[in-house]
Design a protein around this motif. Sequence first.
Motif, PDB file in Angstrom:
ATOM      1  N   ALA A  42       1.897  18.276   0.323  1.00  9.69           N
ATOM      2  CA  ALA A  42       1.239  17.913  -0.943  1.00  9.69           C
ATOM      3  C   ALA A  42       1.339  19.070  -1.934  1.00  9.69           C
ATOM      4  O   ALA A  42       1.644  18.872  -3.120  1.00  9.69           O
ATOM      5  CB  ALA A  42      -0.218  17.521  -0.687  1.00  9.69           C
ATOM      6  N   ALA A 136      -2.970  13.248  -1.379  1.00  9.27           N
ATOM      7  CA  ALA A 136      -1.676  12.553  -1.368  1.00  9.27           C
ATOM      8  C   ALA A 136      -1.776  11.260  -2.187  1.00  9.27           C
ATOM      9  O   ALA A 136      -0.866  10.927  -2.953  1.00  9.27           O
ATOM     10  CB  ALA A 136      -1.252  12.255   0.066  1.00  9.27           C
ATOM     11  N   VAL A 151       5.308  13.238  -0.393  1.00  5.38           N
ATOM     12  CA  VAL A 151       3.898  12.817  -0.487  1.00  5.38           C
ATOM     13  C   VAL A 151       3.628  11.774   0.605  1.00  5.38           C
ATOM     14  O   VAL A 151       2.550  11.750   1.208  1.00  5.38           O
ATOM     15  CB  VAL A 151       3.576  12.245  -1.885  1.00  5.38           C
ATOM     16  CG1 VAL A 151       2.151  11.705  -1.933  1.00  5.38           C
ATOM     17  CG2 VAL A 151       3.756  13.322  -2.948  1.00  5.38           C
ATOM     18  N   THR A 203      -0.881   4.805  -0.208  1.00  4.16           N
ATOM     19  CA  THR A 203      -0.084   5.944  -0.669  1.00  4.16           C
ATOM     20  C   THR A 203       1.393   5.729  -0.357  1.00  4.16           C
ATOM     21  O   THR A 203       2.262   5.955  -1.215  1.00  4.16           O
ATOM     22  CB  THR A 203      -0.597   7.248  -0.006  1.00  4.16           C
ATOM     23  OG1 THR A 203      -1.995   7.376  -0.294  1.00  4.16           O
ATOM     24  CG2 THR A 203       0.144   8.466  -0.512  1.00  4.16           C
TER      25      THR A 203
END
Lengths: 211, 211
Positions: A42, A136, A151, A203
């Motif tokens: 990250a 993230a 990520v 994500t």
Amino acid sequence: MDMNQIWQWTTEEFLTVSASSSPTPGGGSVSAFVGAQAASMACMVANLTIGKEKYKEVEPQVKEILSQGETVLNALKTGLSQDIAEFSNFMAVLKLPKGTDEEKAVRATKMQEVLISATDTPLGIAQNCFKVLQLAQELAPIGNKGAISDVGVAAYLAESALKSAMLSVDINLPQIKDPGYQERVKAERARLFEQAAVICAETVAVVQSRL
Amino acid sequence: MDMNQIWQWTTEEFLTVSASSSPTPGGGSVSAFVGAQAASMACMVANLTIGKEKYKEVEPQVKEILSQGETVLNALKTGLSQDIAEFSNFMAVLKLPKGTDEEKAVRATKMQEVLISATDTPLGIAQNCFKVLQLAQELAPIGNKGAISDVGVAAYLAESALKSAMLSVDINLPQIKDPGYQERVKAERARLFEQAAVICAETVAVVQSRL
């Protein structure tokens, strides 16, 4: 190998000692290290976003993510060192005398203390892995597109490190004779598992859409 | 930092360079390292099982798991080094001249070669993470009960490292102009994702039943 010097071990030594019959570094320590690696991914994407003209608009937000990422990376490093310390503390209590009733009582009290500490430590590692997941999630839609897959790596690794650390909680919790503590930890465990799965899936979906 | 010396970096340096804007080590390398850590946990539990009277009956099987675990751990270390090499190979091709039609043709051919190599490498990392999962599955019912949670750690980390490595496949695959290659990789990707999820869930269930 000196466990207190674990951050000075080479990456090769870390793997070799982990694979050996030496009980440390064990699963809790490795979970903390993987959580820290997730945090590092990250931070890398944040670093590759900051200072780029194309991402100028999101720069203040990404700088904040980087700052929080560095904090949580350091917290996970501390978590690894604590996890190793927990093991020696636990071993020390196991060796306490249990001849007299008084010795037994002292040992039982110390055992409960060390069990709570050996539960709080991996729970803290899991909570910090959860923070990595949140970072993230925040970074996925705004981070540098050229590195956005990392990520996704941060999210996958943080979620699995969270679940891995929680296995150490699962071992110790049943032995803790405090129903209130047990309830609180079980609730937090359920919350983290549930929310982590949602955040990780969201994500990764955002990352996939930007590959 | 010399990327060729990555196994001589300290654990601290690995995290620091990963978190920096240096593109290597990136997600593929970190996935390989996490896969190797998963393998190290399977090896540790095998090492803590071998030689114990209580586990004498399963010793030949556990010795075989240890041997395979060491092999896959080394393969994942090689995978990390390859992943770093892929990045410089890719950068070298990007810098090739594209002034004349001939230069353009040479560059396009080299680009396809490097893209296939940069897809095969993370796919190989994912396949080795899958092998770690299979070893964890085999070890879960027979490994030393006192360390069995670490087989769960191996399974969780191997599955997430597999999925993380596959993100590098996802980036490169669409750019490869060979429909047959694309089909084969997509089929292998789907197979690994599906089977890994099943094996991870089964392994963790066995681990939980033995905690």
